[in-house]
Design a protein around this motif. Sequence first.
Motif, PDB file in Angstrom:
ATOM      1  N   ASP A 276      62.673 148.705 -27.393  1.00 25.27           N
ATOM      2  CA  ASP A 276      61.685 147.941 -26.634  1.00 25.27           C
ATOM      3  C   ASP A 276      62.357 146.911 -25.723  1.00 25.27           C
ATOM      4  O   ASP A 276      61.905 146.683 -24.598  1.00 25.27           O
ATOM      5  N   ASP A 280      62.068 146.987 -21.667  1.00 28.91           N
ATOM      6  CA  ASP A 280      61.608 145.827 -20.909  1.00 28.91           C
ATOM      7  C   ASP A 280      62.628 145.459 -19.825  1.00 28.91           C
ATOM      8  O   ASP A 280      62.245 145.165 -18.684  1.00 28.91           O
ATOM      9  N   THR A 287      56.427 150.575 -24.449  1.00 33.46           N
ATOM     10  CA  THR A 287      57.306 150.438 -25.595  1.00 33.46           C
ATOM     11  C   THR A 287      57.591 151.803 -26.204  1.00 33.46           C
ATOM     12  O   THR A 287      56.943 152.806 -25.850  1.00 33.46           O
TER      13      THR A 287
END
Length: 452
Positions: A276, A280, A287
């Motif tokens: 995750d 990002d 995710t």
Amino acid sequence: MKKVFVKSYGCQMNVYDAERMADMLASEGYSETGAMEEADLVILNTCHIREKAAEKVYSELGRVRELKKERQGQGQETKIVVAGCVAQAEGKEILRRAPAVDVVVGPQNYHNLPQLLAKARTERVVDTEFPIEDKFDHLPRPSKAAIRNRGVSAFLTIQEGCDKFCTFCVVPYTRGAEVSRPVSKILDEALRLADAGVRELTLIGQNVNAYHGEGPDGSVWSLGRLLHRLAEIPGIARLRYTTSHPRDMDDELIAAHRDLPALMPYLHLPVQSGSDRILDAMNRKHTGDEYRRLIARIREAQPNLALSSDFIVGFPGETDAEFEDTMRLIADVGFASSFSFKYSPRPGTPAAEIETQVPEAVKAERLARLQNLLETQRQAFNHGTVGQTLDVLLEKPGRHPGQMAGKSPYLQAVQIETDSHGIGDVVTVRITRAGSNSLFGEVVRSGDQAAA
């Protein structure tokens, strides 16, 4: 006639663009050749996704320069064009580093090639501005003979560009913002392809499932709605699309996988990482668990779905634990096929500015482990088809007399023994054996016959 040689690198979009360039140059007196040494015009249609893409182009240009010199000594002129995404990214730098190049043209401007070549008689030319006009309005229609020569499967561009701005990717800078072609123009091209004997259409775009083209009634059509309309075209037996983003898999598109027999149960849906934090940092906007849940929804709609994906290992700052997150996602989801790469910086992208780059040796070790797992899954999927019956689209003669080669719904190469079926036929085949890269089978019954 003058002869043109086009070498295309990278994605399916470049294959499509290369064919459109050849179609356009046919009206200028050029015929295609597969031999660079006899070409009056050499086009390198480049891709900027792979590692050291620009340097590979410059290396190839060194070889083409020697060919140009040899032909010049024989009194023959050779023009050199660099097109595609490296052309867009490098621009005038190509002219500086490769004096033999006559024209540099970006992927949104190749419809200007005739004018650029005329101008190149007196000066070297660069055209990488994003145009106001739609290049598709200026591209000539390929002849029926040209379409037939390219086979029974065809690419059809429906969307270009990307607005996602993943931090590792150059596409928004080389292909521009997302643009969707109008439905009417897509249908017109699809009908011409079907009329020339195309049986399988693969809809392509940098972010194809973000398609939002104008429909005949002025409303906005989604990819799911477009697929339903294309499935109605007589002669089109199969539909596919690539490449997609998880954020754009809407309910209508998922339902199309359930409801449309012509839509093949094979989906390429890049995830890139299972971590995750890395996702990002990549600006992927999903995710790992969101990806898992999305795949579960699609497989609920289409239980026979086979999945393909893209993976990047060694993204800046990736830890051992974050790499293991990716390995867990692969084990959880299961893939029939995949593409995987070590991260390499692309100049001008945000990720290239991150200081915590992963050592090459670490990236290489991670990639080897990841590819071993993916290959194990691929072989398991292929061997799992032994004993099954699959519809196979016959595309060409096989390796041996009496053989035909085709593709399964899952894009697997299939070899069969047959004397009674031809190119373009869809036949039902019982898979008897799985090799390392091909399946082998026997015809159970004739299916959808191609028109003579």
